[in-house]
Design a protein around this motif. Structure first.
Motif, short mmCIF file in Angstrom:
data_model
loop_
_atom_site.label_atom_id
_atom_site.label_comp_id
_atom_site.label_asym_id
_atom_site.label_seq_id
_atom_site.Cartn_x
_atom_site.Cartn_y
_atom_site.Cartn_z
N ILE A 200 0.82 -1.21 0.00
CA ILE A 200 0.00 0.00 0.00
C ILE A 200 0.86 1.27 0.00
N ARG A 201 2.12 1.11 0.44
CA ARG A 201 3.04 2.26 0.48
C ARG A 201 3.85 2.40 -0.80
N THR A 202 3.73 1.44 -1.69
CA THR A 202 4.53 1.48 -2.92
C THR A 202 3.90 2.46 -3.90
N PRO A 203 4.63 3.51 -4.30
CA PRO A 203 4.06 4.51 -5.21
C PRO A 203 3.56 3.85 -6.49
N GLN B 148 -7.22 3.78 4.00
CA GLN B 148 -6.02 3.02 4.30
C GLN B 148 -4.84 3.50 3.46
N GLY B 149 -5.12 3.76 2.18
CA GLY B 149 -4.04 4.11 1.27
C GLY B 149 -3.43 5.47 1.54
N THR B 150 -4.27 6.48 1.76
CA THR B 150 -3.76 7.83 1.95
C THR B 150 -2.84 7.91 3.16
N ALA B 151 -3.32 7.37 4.27
CA ALA B 151 -2.53 7.45 5.50
C ALA B 151 -1.20 6.74 5.32
N ALA B 152 -1.25 5.56 4.70
CA ALA B 152 -0.02 4.78 4.56
C ALA B 152 0.97 5.47 3.65
N ARG B 153 0.47 6.02 2.53
CA ARG B 153 1.41 6.64 1.58
C ARG B 153 2.04 7.90 2.17
N GLU B 154 1.27 8.58 3.03
CA GLU B 154 1.86 9.75 3.70
C GLU B 154 3.04 9.33 4.57
N GLN B 155 2.90 8.18 5.20
CA GLN B 155 3.97 7.71 6.09
C GLN B 155 5.16 7.14 5.33
N GLY B 156 4.91 6.55 4.17
CA GLY B 156 6.00 5.96 3.39
C GLY B 156 6.58 4.73 4.05
N GLY B 157 7.82 4.40 3.68
CA GLY B 157 8.51 3.29 4.34
C GLY B 157 8.22 1.93 3.76
#
Ligand code: ZN
Length: 445
Positions: A263-266, A285-294
């Motif tokens: 989910i964090r993979t661009p 789920q996606g927005t929060a995770a992508r903001e965090q990255g990693g």
């Protein structure tokens, strides 16, 4: 879905495929005889009473209805569970009245999976997910909460991240006295503290980091992907030894870990890009995770979690298949197949993985009639093309699902679900996810 629940067939009938996994063994050229809602026999096809109608499923395998031991129910999930052969789920944290209502409805409507429930999350005085949690700050609050849950008839209790450590023995005593097992999310104090207090099961491998690396840099499960984790191998072995000695059960929810790097993979739309996951879930789920990255750290974390699961398996620790749907915006049902694949990647054989999602789960849940194909068992099963006992398929082709003797077509269940096109809104967890999203937005502005 407007029609009435389908009826159980009154006349006995038999179902046969190339092979059958009965919950522990693989049997070739065997048939399941279904009488009403129960399996009356499992026997060689040649030994069948010729008067019993036989349906053959060539090129396929019959397995017991699967059990996902870690989910949070939202209504959009149900048809997806059934279509993937998941006939029982254990909800491990939800609004109590809502989930008990869902459990009652599911008991009557055989088109949806059976629901077991641990009630709400019992958390500390300021719960992390207030919509689906009860605050427990002192002895009185804990005693009252468990008394209420016992009266409501829950299937176990779930202690959450901020549940006060000093109240663990009381929660365990009160739960066990009522015949309920205790499951825990062990974040800050570790798994060993919980095990020594008598907690039966730990989720997500959460807390192991505190046990093996007490002064790790601030991180949650993603901390398993930090370079320093490699140096903790000896400590991991000692902790695994003690978990085995205490007889604790691990439900690592590797499918959740897996969802987090995806989910964090661009460039990816969602956890697993499924058209059957409602858009709101993908957004929450996606927005929060992508903001965090990693993404990379999570990916290494998953590998470390699988290696640790291998240490537990090598020590005979019972490990159950659970997925944490809907977290990570993963597809209900398919996620349990992904979990089994990841358990195989951790050291299980495919039949052991199937066992963790059938008879092992049923034994831990004290539902001996579920998770197996044997005389006297509940007639819950799935027919899967090919041979999942040799390799767990990433995309299983489930051609038939049966709950309590009622045969259903996964293709029709999916088509109905797509027509209904559920929004994913209006459930307690929708309220909870929306609350988190609003909080994040307020913080950002
Ligand atoms: Zn969960």
């Amino acid at each position: 879905m407007t029609s009435r629940s389908p009826q159980t067939q009154t006349q006995p009938f038999a179902l046969a495929a190339d092979r059958l996994f009965d919950g522990s063994r693989v049997l070739v050229d065997h048939a399941v005889v279904v009488s009403g809602d129960t399996i009356s026999a499992v026997l060689p096809v040649a030994a069948l009473d010729p008067n019993i109608p036989l349906r053959r499923e060539p090129g396929a395998t019959i397995i017991p209805g699967l059990i996902d031991t870690h989910i949070h129910l939202m209504r959009w999930e149900s048809p997806l569970f059934m279509a993937a052969g998941v006939t029982t789920v254990r909800d491990v944290g939800n609004d109590l009245d809502w989930i008990l209502d869902q459990r009652r409805r599911a008991a009557d409507d055989l088109r949806s999976q059976r629901v077991l429930s641990l009630g709400p999350l019992l958390d500390g005085p300021s719960p992390n997910h207030p919509t689906v949690a009860w605050p427990c700050g002192d002895e009185q609050a804990v005693a009252q909460a468990i008394e209420r849950l016992v009266a409501a008839g829950v299937d176990g209790t779930k202690l959450y991240v901020f549940f006060p450590t000093d109240l663990l023995p009381l929660a365990v005593r009160a739960s066990h006295a009522a015949g309920l097992k205790v499951s825990k999310h062990c974040l800050k104090d570790g798994v060993l503290v919980a095990g020594r207090a008598g907690v039966d099961e730990f989720f997500h491998l959460d807390g192991i980091l505190a046990d093996v690396w007490p002064d790790h840099p601030p991180a949650w499960l993603d901390g398993w992907g930090l370079p320093g984790m490699k140096e903790t191998l000896d400590a991991q072995k000692r902790v695994a030894d003690e978990i085995a000695r205490m007889g604790m059960v691990s439900t690592p929810t590797l499918a959740y870990w897996d969802s987090q790097w995806r989910i964090r993979t661009p460039g990816r739309a969602a956890g697993d890009d499924s058209p059957d996951v409602p858009a709101c879930m993908v957004a929450w789920q996606g927005t929060a995770a992508r903001e965090q990255g990693g993404a990379d750290q999570w990916r290494r974390g998953l590998e470390a979690a699988q290696r640790f699961t291998g240490l537990l398996l090598g020590r005979g620790v019972r490990t159950l298949a659970g997925t944490d749907v809907p977290c990570g915006a993963i597809t209900a049902g398919l996620s349990l197949w992904r979990e089994m694949e990841l358990l195989v990647g951790s050291g299980m054989s495919p039949t052991q993985a199937l066992r963790s999602a059938t008879s092992d789960a049923a034994d831990f849940l004290e539902r001996p009639k579920l998770g197996r194909l044997a005389a006297g068992a509940t007639a819950d099963l799935a027919v899967v093309r090919g041979d999942p006992t040799r390799e767990i398929p990433a995309k299983p082709e489930v051609t038939l699902v049966m709950r309590e003797g009622v045969t259903m077509s996964p293709a029709e269940i999916l088509a109905d679900a797509r027509r209904a096109n559920p929004t994913g809104e209006g459930d307690p967890w929708s309220t909870q996810f929306a609350w988190h999203a609003a909080k994040r937005k307020a913080k950002a502005s």
